[in-house]
Design an enzyme around this catalytic site. Structure first.
Site, PDB file in Angstrom:
ATOM      1  N   TRP A   1       0.674  -1.457  -0.098  1.00 23.88           N
ATOM      2  CA  TRP A   1       0.027  -0.115  -0.077  1.00 23.88           C
ATOM      3  C   TRP A   1       0.863   1.212  -0.177  1.00 23.88           C
ATOM      4  O   TRP A   1       1.991   1.203   0.254  1.00 23.88           O
ATOM      5  CB  TRP A   1      -0.995  -0.115   1.138  1.00 23.88           C
ATOM      6  N   HIS A   6      -1.040   2.094   4.805  1.00 20.92           N
ATOM      7  CA  HIS A   6      -0.447   1.554   5.808  1.00 20.92           C
ATOM      8  C   HIS A   6      -0.978   2.191   7.110  1.00 20.92           C
ATOM      9  O   HIS A   6      -0.778   1.768   8.160  1.00 20.92           O
ATOM     10  CB  HIS A   6       1.007   1.656   5.462  1.00 20.92           C
ATOM     11  N   ASP A  45       9.150   1.558   4.098  1.00 19.65           N
ATOM     12  CA  ASP A  45       9.230   2.134   2.951  1.00 19.65           C
ATOM     13  C   ASP A  45      10.393   3.089   2.680  1.00 19.65           C
ATOM     14  O   ASP A  45      11.026   3.068   1.595  1.00 19.65           O
ATOM     15  CB  ASP A  45       7.961   2.759   2.395  1.00 19.65           C
ATOM     16  N   ARG A  48      13.608   1.535   2.578  1.00 20.40           N
ATOM     17  CA  ARG A  48      13.964   0.531   1.276  1.00 20.40           C
ATOM     18  C   ARG A  48      15.033   0.881   0.462  1.00 20.40           C
ATOM     19  O   ARG A  48      15.830  -0.072   0.044  1.00 20.40           O
ATOM     20  CB  ARG A  48      12.771   0.346   0.794  1.00 20.40           C
ATOM     21  N   HIS A  60       8.593  -6.833   0.857  1.00 22.25           N
ATOM     22  CA  HIS A  60       7.375  -6.256   0.908  1.00 22.25           C
ATOM     23  C   HIS A  60       6.245  -6.991  -0.021  1.00 22.25           C
ATOM     24  O   HIS A  60       4.952  -6.745   0.025  1.00 22.25           O
ATOM     25  CB  HIS A  60       7.183  -4.994   0.296  1.00 22.25           C
ATOM     26  N   HIS A 119       4.296  -2.949   9.250  1.00 25.34           N
ATOM     27  CA  HIS A 119       4.379  -2.644   7.699  1.00 25.34           C
ATOM     28  C   HIS A 119       3.881  -3.924   6.958  1.00 25.34           C
ATOM     29  O   HIS A 119       2.970  -3.917   6.034  1.00 25.34           O
ATOM     30  CB  HIS A 119       5.717  -1.933   7.389  1.00 25.34           C
ATOM     31  N   ASP A 123       1.169  -4.738   3.804  1.00 24.39           N
ATOM     32  CA  ASP A 123       1.409  -5.181   2.332  1.00 24.39           C
ATOM     33  C   ASP A 123       0.913  -6.373   2.099  1.00 24.39           C
ATOM     34  O   ASP A 123       0.589  -6.793   0.817  1.00 24.39           O
ATOM     35  CB  ASP A 123       3.117  -4.971   2.152  1.00 24.39           C
ATOM     36  N   HIS A 129       0.646  -7.185  -4.037  1.00 22.21           N
ATOM     37  CA  HIS A 129       1.906  -7.848  -3.360  1.00 22.21           C
ATOM     38  C   HIS A 129       1.964  -9.185  -3.384  1.00 22.21           C
ATOM     39  O   HIS A 129       2.834  -9.604  -2.845  1.00 22.21           O
ATOM     40  CB  HIS A 129       1.840  -7.035  -2.021  1.00 22.21           C
ATOM     41  N   HIS A 152      -0.235  -1.035 -10.454  1.00 27.66           N
ATOM     42  CA  HIS A 152       0.151  -1.146  -8.972  1.00 27.66           C
ATOM     43  C   HIS A 152      -0.006  -0.104  -8.052  1.00 27.66           C
ATOM     44  O   HIS A 152      -0.539  -0.330  -7.197  1.00 27.66           O
ATOM     45  CB  HIS A 152       1.744  -1.541  -8.827  1.00 27.66           C
ATOM     46  N   ASP A 156      -2.044   0.314  -4.798  1.00 31.25           N
ATOM     47  CA  ASP A 156      -1.412   0.998  -3.706  1.00 31.25           C
ATOM     48  C   ASP A 156      -2.214   2.244  -3.082  1.00 31.25           C
ATOM     49  O   ASP A 156      -2.218   2.353  -1.923  1.00 31.25           O
ATOM     50  CB  ASP A 156      -0.177   1.215  -4.288  1.00 31.25           C
TER      51      ASP A 156
END
Ligand code: DCM
Ligand code: DCM
Ligand code: DCM
Ligand code: ZN
Ligand code: ZN
Length: 285
Positions: A1, A6, A45, A48, A60, A119, A123, A129, A152, A156
């Site tokens: 997301w 999130h 995120d 990352r 994720h 998190h 996801d 995902h 995506h 998201d």
């Protein structure tokens, strides 16, 4: 997301988590406000793409070798990359580290583990995902209300933000809290109330991989029915399959079919996150 999803998942979890879990996590995360979970929901995120956080970049998602709309399904041995990991192995790892059965990890490592759990439970509930076509739809250009995105990103971010009438520049936390409270009412006594016992049937702290696989498999099914979907065909929204989605406008009929799934998956993620954290902290105390 995206961030809004999130944060919403975290606020829903905050609404259901037990008082003793709240106290425990507020101390671990050094934040005794009502935003203690929402405030860490997007941290994974943010790291990352840093040098330190690079090893987490595949945590994720799980690239299930599905073939929507004909075949959906997730297989841990087939789909979770042995060298790089996936969202299922990550939930296992960070659940184990938060539990810290050997009592050897410093508190800051357990705080990191808690932030990853918050998190990744989010996801794993995003259907795209849990599948592999064009890297979870990242390679499929589409339109949403006349603007260019990839599929995506639509799942998201665009669908959830449209559901709440837009998030605005500074309103993500406030809007997320309001949406979370609305979904909390649906869970307590509204349209989801009869399903919540089923939602928790999969949660088994002695087998985090089986738990995460049940959640991933359930979400992946929406890749076949909705994201690339049979539902689209029946409703005559679009023909089935990834190629039919490419370049299409998804802001109206597709949105109408996908929004209830996004709402349901965010609600499930928040409710399950609360239960999972309660199970972990109950075992610690
Ligand atoms: N790990 C990593 N990069 C780091 C630290 C850890 O990829 N900077 C991964 C490698 C292993 C797991 O974490 O999958 C165990 O790490 P360690 O051997 O440090 O306990
Ligand atoms: N780490 C991880 N999972 C593990 C072991 C380590 O994510 N199973 C990450 C988090 C730690 C970092 O690696 O901050 C360094 O860990 P270590 O000191 O164990 O190498
Ligand atoms: N993503 C995914 N599956 C993949 C690759 C990426 O679900 N195989 C997700 C992770 C992010 C988004 O897509 O939410 C964008 O990823 P990236 O920045 O790696 O392109
Ligand atoms: Zn994503
Ligand atoms: Zn993520």
């Amino acid at each position: 997301w995206g961030g809004f999803g999130h944060i919403s998942v975290a606020y829903i979890a905050s609404n259901f988590i037990s008082p003793s879990t709240t106290t425990y996590l507020q101390a671990l995360l050094r934040n005794d406000t009502a935003d203690y979970l929402a405030g860490v929901a997007t941290w994974a995120d943010s790291i990352r793409y840093t040098k330190w956080g690079r090893f987490t970049s595949d945590f994720h998602f799980i690239d299930a070798k599905d073939d929507p709309p004909r075949y959906c399904g997730v297989d841990f041995d087939r789909d979770c990359k042995k060298d790089r990991g996936c969202v299922v192995s990550a939930l296992h790892n960070y659940t184990t580290r938060l539990l810290d059965a050997d009592g050897r990890l410093p508190a800051y490592e357990r705080a990191i583990a808690a932030k990853f759990v918050v998190h990744f439970v989010g996801d794993i509930h995003q259907p795209l995902h849990t599948e592999n076509v064009e890297r979870g739809g990242n390679g499929i250009p589409v339109l949403f209300d006349g603007r260019h995105f990839n599929l995506h990103h639509v799942w998201d971010t665009s669908i959830a933000e449209k559901l709440v009438g837009g998030v605005g520049r500074h309103g993500a936390y406030e809007k997320a809290r309001l949406w979370a409270d609305e979904l909390t009412r649906h869970i307590h006594g509204g349209k989801y109330a009869k399903d919540t016992i089923d939602w928790l049937r999969s949660a088994n702290l002695s087998d985090p991989v089986a738990t995460a696989m049940a959640w991933a498999t359930e979400g992946n099914a929406y890749v076949c029915t909705t994201a690339y979907g049979k539902a689209n065909l029946v409703a005559k929204v679009l023909p089935e399959g990834p190629q039919a989605i490419r370049g299409q406008e998804l802001g109206s009929k597709y949105y109408e079919a996908a929004a209830p799934v996004v709402e349901l998956q965010v609600a499930r993620a928040g409710y399950r996150l609360a239960a999972w954290l309660d199970l972990i902290v109950a075992k610690l105390e």
